[in-house]
Structure formats: structure tokens, C-alpha cells
Design an enzyme around this catalytic site. Structure first.
Site, PDB file in Angstrom:
ATOM      1  N   CYS A 203      12.687  -3.678   3.924  1.00  0.00           N
ATOM      2  CA  CYS A 203      12.327  -4.627   2.851  1.00  0.00           C
ATOM      3  C   CYS A 203      13.192  -4.394   1.611  1.00  0.00           C
ATOM      4  O   CYS A 203      13.121  -3.344   0.983  1.00  0.00           O
ATOM      5  CB  CYS A 203      10.866  -4.426   2.494  1.00  0.00           C
ATOM      6  SG  CYS A 203      10.366  -5.299   1.003  1.00  0.00           S
TER       7      CYS A 203
ATOM      8  N   TYR B 116      11.716  -4.227  -6.858  1.00  0.00           N
ATOM      9  CA  TYR B 116      10.519  -4.149  -7.692  1.00  0.00           C
ATOM     10  C   TYR B 116       9.547  -3.051  -7.298  1.00  0.00           C
ATOM     11  O   TYR B 116       8.995  -2.367  -8.150  1.00  0.00           O
ATOM     12  CB  TYR B 116       9.791  -5.495  -7.624  1.00  0.00           C
ATOM     13  CG  TYR B 116       8.404  -5.497  -8.197  1.00  0.00           C
ATOM     14  CD1 TYR B 116       8.197  -5.594  -9.584  1.00  0.00           C
ATOM     15  CD2 TYR B 116       7.279  -5.410  -7.386  1.00  0.00           C
ATOM     16  CE1 TYR B 116       6.918  -5.590 -10.113  1.00  0.00           C
ATOM     17  CE2 TYR B 116       6.003  -5.415  -7.911  1.00  0.00           C
ATOM     18  CZ  TYR B 116       5.826  -5.499  -9.273  1.00  0.00           C
ATOM     19  OH  TYR B 116       4.567  -5.502  -9.788  1.00  0.00           O
TER      20      TYR B 116
ATOM     21  N   CYS C   8       0.860  -1.178   0.000  1.00  0.00           N
ATOM     22  CA  CYS C   8       0.000   0.000   0.000  1.00  0.00           C
ATOM     23  C   CYS C   8       0.894   1.225   0.000  1.00  0.00           C
ATOM     24  O   CYS C   8       2.086   1.126   0.264  1.00  0.00           O
ATOM     25  CB  CYS C   8      -0.874   0.045   1.246  1.00  0.00           C
ATOM     26  SG  CYS C   8      -2.027  -1.326   1.360  1.00  0.00           S
TER      27      CYS C   8
ATOM     28  N   CYS D  72       6.234 -13.471   1.377  1.00  0.00           N
ATOM     29  CA  CYS D  72       6.427 -12.304   2.244  1.00  0.00           C
ATOM     30  C   CYS D  72       5.287 -12.260   3.254  1.00  0.00           C
ATOM     31  O   CYS D  72       4.127 -12.392   2.874  1.00  0.00           O
ATOM     32  CB  CYS D  72       6.421 -11.017   1.420  1.00  0.00           C
ATOM     33  SG  CYS D  72       6.584  -9.553   2.471  1.00  0.00           S
TER      34      CYS D  72
ATOM     35  N   ASN E  65       0.433   0.788   6.016  1.00  0.00           N
ATOM     36  CA  ASN E  65       1.089  -0.068   5.026  1.00  0.00           C
ATOM     37  C   ASN E  65       1.874  -1.123   5.791  1.00  0.00           C
ATOM     38  O   ASN E  65       2.640  -0.780   6.691  1.00  0.00           O
ATOM     39  CB  ASN E  65       2.025   0.777   4.155  1.00  0.00           C
ATOM     40  CG  ASN E  65       2.874  -0.053   3.188  1.00  0.00           C
ATOM     41  OD1 ASN E  65       3.971   0.337   2.840  1.00  0.00           O
ATOM     42  ND2 ASN E  65       2.374  -1.194   2.750  1.00  0.00           N
ATOM     43  N   GLY E  66       1.683  -2.367   5.430  1.00  0.00           N
ATOM     44  CA  GLY E  66       2.407  -3.451   6.098  1.00  0.00           C
ATOM     45  C   GLY E  66       1.449  -4.559   6.496  1.00  0.00           C
ATOM     46  O   GLY E  66       0.264  -4.511   6.178  1.00  0.00           O
TER      47      GLY E  66
ATOM     48  N   GLY F  94      -0.445   0.631  -5.110  1.00  0.00           N
ATOM     49  CA  GLY F  94      -1.757   0.048  -4.897  1.00  0.00           C
ATOM     50  C   GLY F  94      -2.771   0.591  -5.871  1.00  0.00           C
ATOM     51  O   GLY F  94      -2.912   1.807  -6.008  1.00  0.00           O
TER      52      GLY F  94
ATOM     53  N   ASP G 185      14.350  -9.290 -16.505  1.00  0.00           N
ATOM     54  CA  ASP G 185      13.238  -8.898 -15.631  1.00  0.00           C
ATOM     55  C   ASP G 185      13.724  -8.864 -14.191  1.00  0.00           C
ATOM     56  O   ASP G 185      14.755  -9.451 -13.858  1.00  0.00           O
ATOM     57  CB  ASP G 185      12.060  -9.868 -15.781  1.00  0.00           C
ATOM     58  CG  ASP G 185      10.733  -9.196 -15.396  1.00  0.00           C
ATOM     59  OD1 ASP G 185      10.744  -8.033 -14.938  1.00  0.00           O
ATOM     60  OD2 ASP G 185       9.682  -9.836 -15.573  1.00  0.00           O
ATOM     61  N   ASP G 186      12.938  -8.203 -13.341  1.00  0.00           N
ATOM     62  CA  ASP G 186      13.393  -8.027 -11.961  1.00  0.00           C
ATOM     63  C   ASP G 186      13.100  -9.241 -11.095  1.00  0.00           C
ATOM     64  O   ASP G 186      13.731  -9.419 -10.058  1.00  0.00           O
ATOM     65  CB  ASP G 186      12.725  -6.803 -11.338  1.00  0.00           C
ATOM     66  CG  ASP G 186      11.242  -7.036 -11.186  1.00  0.00           C
ATOM     67  OD1 ASP G 186      10.541  -6.980 -12.206  1.00  0.00           O
ATOM     68  OD2 ASP G 186      10.801  -7.315 -10.065  1.00  0.00           O
TER      69      ASP G 186
ATOM     70  N   CYS H  30      15.448  -6.813   5.402  1.00  0.00           N
ATOM     71  CA  CYS H  30      14.689  -8.061   5.386  1.00  0.00           C
ATOM     72  C   CYS H  30      14.767  -8.588   3.966  1.00  0.00           C
ATOM     73  O   CYS H  30      14.402  -7.896   3.015  1.00  0.00           O
ATOM     74  CB  CYS H  30      13.225  -7.844   5.754  1.00  0.00           C
ATOM     75  SG  CYS H  30      12.292  -9.399   5.567  1.00  0.00           S
TER      76      CYS H  30
ATOM     77  N   CYS I  80      12.148 -13.197   1.557  1.00  0.00           N
ATOM     78  CA  CYS I  80      11.665 -13.850   0.327  1.00  0.00           C
ATOM     79  C   CYS I  80      12.808 -14.564  -0.390  1.00  0.00           C
ATOM     80  O   CYS I  80      12.576 -15.446  -1.219  1.00  0.00           O
ATOM     81  CB  CYS I  80      10.986 -12.836  -0.580  1.00  0.00           C
ATOM     82  SG  CYS I  80      11.934 -11.334  -0.880  1.00  0.00           S
TER      83      CYS I  80
HETATM   84  P1  AMP Z   1       5.782 -14.426 -13.240  1.00  0.00           P
HETATM   85  O1  AMP Z   1       6.714 -14.781 -14.315  1.00  0.00           O
HETATM   86  O2  AMP Z   1       4.369 -14.826 -13.551  1.00  0.00           O
HETATM   87  O3  AMP Z   1       6.232 -14.910 -11.938  1.00  0.00           O
HETATM   88  O4  AMP Z   1       5.716 -12.831 -13.126  1.00  0.00           O
HETATM   89  C1  AMP Z   1       6.879 -12.093 -12.962  1.00  0.00           C
HETATM   90  C2  AMP Z   1       6.526 -10.630 -13.073  1.00  0.00           C
HETATM   91  O5  AMP Z   1       5.781 -10.197 -11.932  1.00  0.00           O
HETATM   92  C3  AMP Z   1       7.769  -9.772 -13.125  1.00  0.00           C
HETATM   93  O6  AMP Z   1       7.654  -8.949 -14.270  1.00  0.00           O
HETATM   94  C4  AMP Z   1       7.739  -8.921 -11.877  1.00  0.00           C
HETATM   95  O7  AMP Z   1       8.120  -7.609 -12.151  1.00  0.00           O
HETATM   96  C5  AMP Z   1       6.317  -8.981 -11.416  1.00  0.00           C
HETATM   97  N1  AMP Z   1       6.199  -9.036  -9.962  1.00  0.00           N
HETATM   98  C6  AMP Z   1       7.081  -9.429  -9.061  1.00  0.00           C
HETATM   99  N2  AMP Z   1       6.604  -9.374  -7.809  1.00  0.00           N
HETATM  100  C7  AMP Z   1       5.358  -8.904  -7.912  1.00  0.00           C
HETATM  101  C8  AMP Z   1       4.331  -8.612  -6.986  1.00  0.00           C
HETATM  102  N3  AMP Z   1       4.493  -8.814  -5.682  1.00  0.00           N
HETATM  103  N4  AMP Z   1       3.158  -8.122  -7.462  1.00  0.00           N
HETATM  104  C9  AMP Z   1       2.991  -7.932  -8.778  1.00  0.00           C
HETATM  105  N5  AMP Z   1       3.915  -8.200  -9.706  1.00  0.00           N
HETATM  106  C10 AMP Z   1       5.084  -8.685  -9.296  1.00  0.00           C
END
Ligand code: AMP
Length: 463
Positions: free
Chosen positions: A241, A247, A2, A387, A105-106, A29, A350-351, A438, A441
Site C-alpha cells: 500500500c 499518510y 489497524c 480503498c 490488519n487489512g 487506530g 498537506d498530504d 498498490c 486509490c
Molecule cells: P479533507 O480535506 O476533508 O479531505 O481532509 C484531508 C485531511 O485528511 C488531510 O489532512 C489528510 O492528512 C487526512 N487524511 C487523509 N486520508 C485519511 C484517512 N484515511 N483517515 C483520516 N484522515 C485522512
């Protein structure tokens, strides 16, 4: 997940600044948004609704929220609790006829215990969120001083919380003793007055200068011209966090003095050092993969290009709770560019990989549109554990890296190679070597505890 915002003082209407602040926190959010104000007579005005900030508020609504102090909240979509009654800020009637407004938030990890305790005392709870519990505890302990009441209830609250509380003539910011969720303090430039926000990007829009983070275990009270602070607990290690850097936070935010974009760019550089590859083009998954792809391209000398075009008007893919809708969402959101992909060896950046659903679809999409090879690089360590502190991640059974090895994931995604950033490099890229994070994850260490019933996978997940 949030975003919270609070403002006191200043020349502009507080509700207008709260609106712009919340707009800047929209990425935190998208399910609901709310703003509450207290006018000079102490009367409460509020509006909240489901949807994005500009959908919930019109000019007329903003004008109907008078007063020089306001708080706001944007709430993330979580399974099962997507209802207006869970929207915040929460109105908390206090003994003596006054009112507090609260935005949180939390995630608390002892919600069940606190809920049972309140209900045993005859309190009827309306919401399914832990934020209401904090509000009720605050009311129960209020004796004319909200900061004192928060100090009194603090030992009961286990888990992650960044709170903004508004009472007549003051706003209060409070972070849990580990400082898990972020909260920062800004000072309005010319007019006096202060702002509290989840991220510094929300200060920029209001013209406030970042003063500092609210500290772990701190309760900070702001009036239009004064700041008072108490550290109610300095016995816990810092556990900010780390996923905020990876992300969640906006790249233009600064957390603990570290710019989020620059940290992500560095993730990409170090990812190349750990997982080099011979390829023709580096392509980010927009937007979350962009800064790390820039860093990976810089470090490797492989050109950066946009090979996936994002529809800006589709929200984050996790918004739709059901799996089938999530899959449709990927294609709606990202369209490949054959001109960039055709016959080329692609590094896809990707992240994070959470369930693997999006990632597998993207690899297939790139191949279908001409990519000769797809080398997946993730600018974070494998997400091996949920998480419990407010990031909306699925249960362990749904986390691909909790259930499969890296080579198995690579195979499931259909990629040629797969490389994740190590925890050590992630920490190196952020810097702040003496600061505690933290990273539960990634390493399953939860400094602030886990909820009862966690081993059964029965936790209620809320922000
Ligand atoms: P997937 O391959 O379905 O696991 O989706 C990965 C994508 O979800 C990546 O592009 C991330 O940037 C995004 N992502 C990671 N964590 C979250 C999150 N908590 N909520 C929404 N999107 C996320």
C-alpha cells in the site's frame, strides 16, 4: 486501518512490551485497543476496550496479563461498526481445547462469500468484522498445527491481510500474497525472542532490532529461539500500500528499507519541481503535511513556518463519523497564527485531499487570518478511488477528486492555485523502482480484486 503487534520471549513481561508497542502504533487506530497473553500453562488472559491505549490499560490491568507471549491490536474507527465486540485480539477456541489469539490488519474482499459459507455450515458469527471469519476458518482447519491450518485456508482469503496469531509456544505472522498491509519482524536485543509489528516504530520502543519485513505470501513462525518460514504463495505481484508512505505510517518507520519521513520530504521536493510558485512562506497542515513542507521549502528556498497550531490532544479529524462533527473538529484541532500569515503569500501543504472538507475550511481560515494568497499543494496524487484493502477512505461519491477536475477542486477549496504530485514523482520519491505497490486509490488498479457489490457502493468497510 489497524495496528498489530506480537511478542515472544524476552525478559520483560510480554504484556508490558505489547502495551508500549501498541502505544507506538496508536496512529493506526484510536477506536479500540486490546492485548491478549498466553501463560506458561496455556491459559488465555486478555483485556480490550474502547479508546486510546493509555485509556484502555492501567498498570494493574497490564499486570493481570501474565505470560511470555502476547499479541495486541489497535483498531481504527469506521462508520457503523464502532463497538467493543469488534475489538481485537480475537480469542479463537481450537479443537482439542487449545486456544489461538488473532489480530488482523487489512480488509478481505470476499467477506460476504466466506460468511455465507460458514453460516451455511452452521457457524454463528458474533462480529461484523472479517477478522472473525479468518479465526473461524483457522479453527475449522486446525489439526494441531496453526501454521498448517493458515496455509490450508490461505487460498480462500482474498484481499489484504497482515495477521499475527498466537498459540502456545509460538507466534505466527502472515501476509497476503500481494503484501498489501505491512508487517515486520524484529529480534529482541539481549534476551532472545522476537517481535512482529505493523511498523518498525513499534520495534524501537521494545528494544528490538528490525530484522526484515514479513514477505508477501509468507507464514513465519516464531518461538522464543527459532524462526521458520514458508512461502505459501509466490505467484502474485507485490502490491504494498503506497498510502502507508503518504499518510498512514509514522514518519520514523522504515518500510522496505525506506524511511517514511525521508520519502515524504522527497514528495515535497518533487512537488515543487512539478508545481513551482512564487510565495513568501510554506506552511504545513500539521502533522501529516510537515515532512513534505520541509522538502518543498528546501527545494524552493521559500521559508518554512508553522502557521497552523495543532491541539495535540484532538485525534484525527475522521474519528467522528458524522459530517457536522468533522467540521467542528477542524477548528478544534488547528488554530491559525495571524503573525505568520498577515499579508503573505502562503503555500499550504498537506498530504492528501479526501473529501475536501478540512482543506476548504483551512483555506478560508488562512484567508480570514490575513493570508493574501493561498497556494494549496498536495504531496500525493488525486485520491480518485476508494480503498478496499483497509484504509478508511469514503465511497467514490464522497471523494472530491473522483468527481471534480483539479481546477474545479481549486475553486471549491477557494485556493489561488492547486497542485498535486504526479504518480510518477510519487514513485520516484519513494525509490524502490523495481518494487510493486498498490496505488488503487490513485489509479483504480486493484491487484487483489474488489468486493462483490462494489459497483453498488454497498461494501461494508471495516479494517
Ligand atoms: P479533507 O480535506 O476533508 O479531505 O481532509 C484531508 C485531511 O485528511 C488531510 O489532512 C489528510 O492528512 C487526512 N487524511 C487523509 N486520508 C485519511 C484517512 N484515511 N483517515 C483520516 N484522515 C485522512
Amino acid at each position: 486501518m489497524c495496528g498489530v503487534f506480537g511478542i515472544i520471549g524476552g525478559q520483560c513481561e510480554a504484556s508490558k512490551l505489547a502495551y508500549f508497542g501498541l502505544y507506538s502504533l496508536q496512529h493506526r487506530g484510536q477506536e479500540s485497543a486490546g492485548i491478549a497473553t498466553l501463560d506458561d500453562r496455556g491459559a488465555v488472559h486478555y483485556h480490550k476496550g474502547m479508546g486510546l491505549v493509555p485509556q484502555v490499560f492501567t498498570e494493574n490491568i497490564i499486570q493481570s496479563l501474565p505470560g511470555r507471549q502476547a499479541i495486541g491490536h489497535v483498531r481504527y474507527s469506521t462508520t457503523g461498526a464502532s463497538q467493543i465486540k469488534n475489538a481485537q485480539p480475537i480469542v479463537v477456541p481450537l479443537p482439542g481445547g487449545e486456544t489461538a489469539l488473532l489480530a488482523h490488519n487489512g480488509n478481505l474482499v470476499n467477506t460476504a462469500e466466506l460468511r455465507a459459507e460458514l453460516e451455511a455450515g452452521g457457524v454463528e458469527l458474533q462480529m461484523s468484522s472479517d477478522s472473525e471469519i479468518i479465526g473461524r476458518l483457522l479453527a475449522k482447519n486446525y489439526q494441531g498445527d496453526a501454521a498448517a491450518a493458515l496455509t490450508a485456508i490461505a487460498p480462500k482469503l482474498k484481499g489484504a491481510f497482515a495477521l499475527v496469531v498466537l498459540t502456545r509456544g509460538q507466534i505466527i505472522g502472515m501476509r497476503d500474497p500481494y503484501g498489501i498491509r505491512p508487517l515486520c519482524l524484529g529480534a529482541l536485543a539481549n534476551d532472545g525472542g522476537y517481535v512482529l509489528a505493523s511498523e518498525s516504530c513499534a520495534l524501537d520502543i521494545t528494544g528490538a532490532a528490525l530484522v526484515r519485513e514479513v514477505r508477501k505470501g509468507e507464514i513465519i513462525t516464531l518461538t522464543a529461539d527459532a524462526v521458520t518460514s514458508i512461502i505459501y504463495d509466490d505467484t502474485k505481484p507485490s502490491a504494498l500500500c503506497v498510502f502507508e508512505y503518504i499518510y498512514f505510517a509514522r514518519p520514523d518507520s522504515y518500510i522496505e528499507g525506506r524511511n517514511v519521513y525521508k520519502a515524504r520530504e522527497k514528495f515535497g521536493e518533487l512537488l515543487y519541481r512539478e508545481h513551482p510558485v512564487d510565495a513568501d512562506v510554506v506552511i504545513p497542515v500539521p502533522d501529516s503535511g510537515i515532512p513534505a513542507a520541509v522538502g518543498f521549502a528546501k527545494a524552493s528556498g521559500i521559508p518554512y513556518e508553522a502557521g497552523l497550531i495543532k491541539n495535540r490532544y484532538v485525534g484525527r479529524t475522521f474519528i467522528n463519523p458524522s459530517q457536522s462533527m468533522r467540521e467542528l473538529g477542524v477548528r478544534l484541532k488547528l488554530n491559525p497564527l495571524p503573525e505568520v500569515l498577515d499579508g503573505r503569500r502562503v503555500v499550504l501543504l498537506d498530504d492528501s485531499i479526501v473529501r475536501g472538507t478540512t482543506s476548504a475550511k483551512l483555506v478560508r481560515l488562512l484567508r480570514d487570518h490575513g493570508a493574501r494568497e493561498v497556494h494549496f499543494r498536495v504531496s500525493a496524487p488525486p485520491s480518485v478511488s476508494p480503498c478496499y484493502y483497509g484504509i478508511d477512505t469514503p465511497l467514490k461519491s464522497e471523494l472530491i477528486a473522483a468527481n471534480y477536475s483539479v481546477p474545479e477542486i481549486c475553486q471549491k477549496l477557494g485556493a489561488d492555485t492547486l497542485g498535486y504530485l504526479s504518480i510518477a514523482s510519487m514513485r520516484e520519491a519513494i525509490g524502490l523502482q523495481d518494487f510493486g505497490f498498490c496505488q488503487g486509490c490513485f489509479d483504480r488498479v486493484y491487484k487483489a480484486g474488489v468486493p462483490q457489490g462494489e459497483e453498488l457502493g454497498l461494501i461494508y468497510k471495516d479494517c
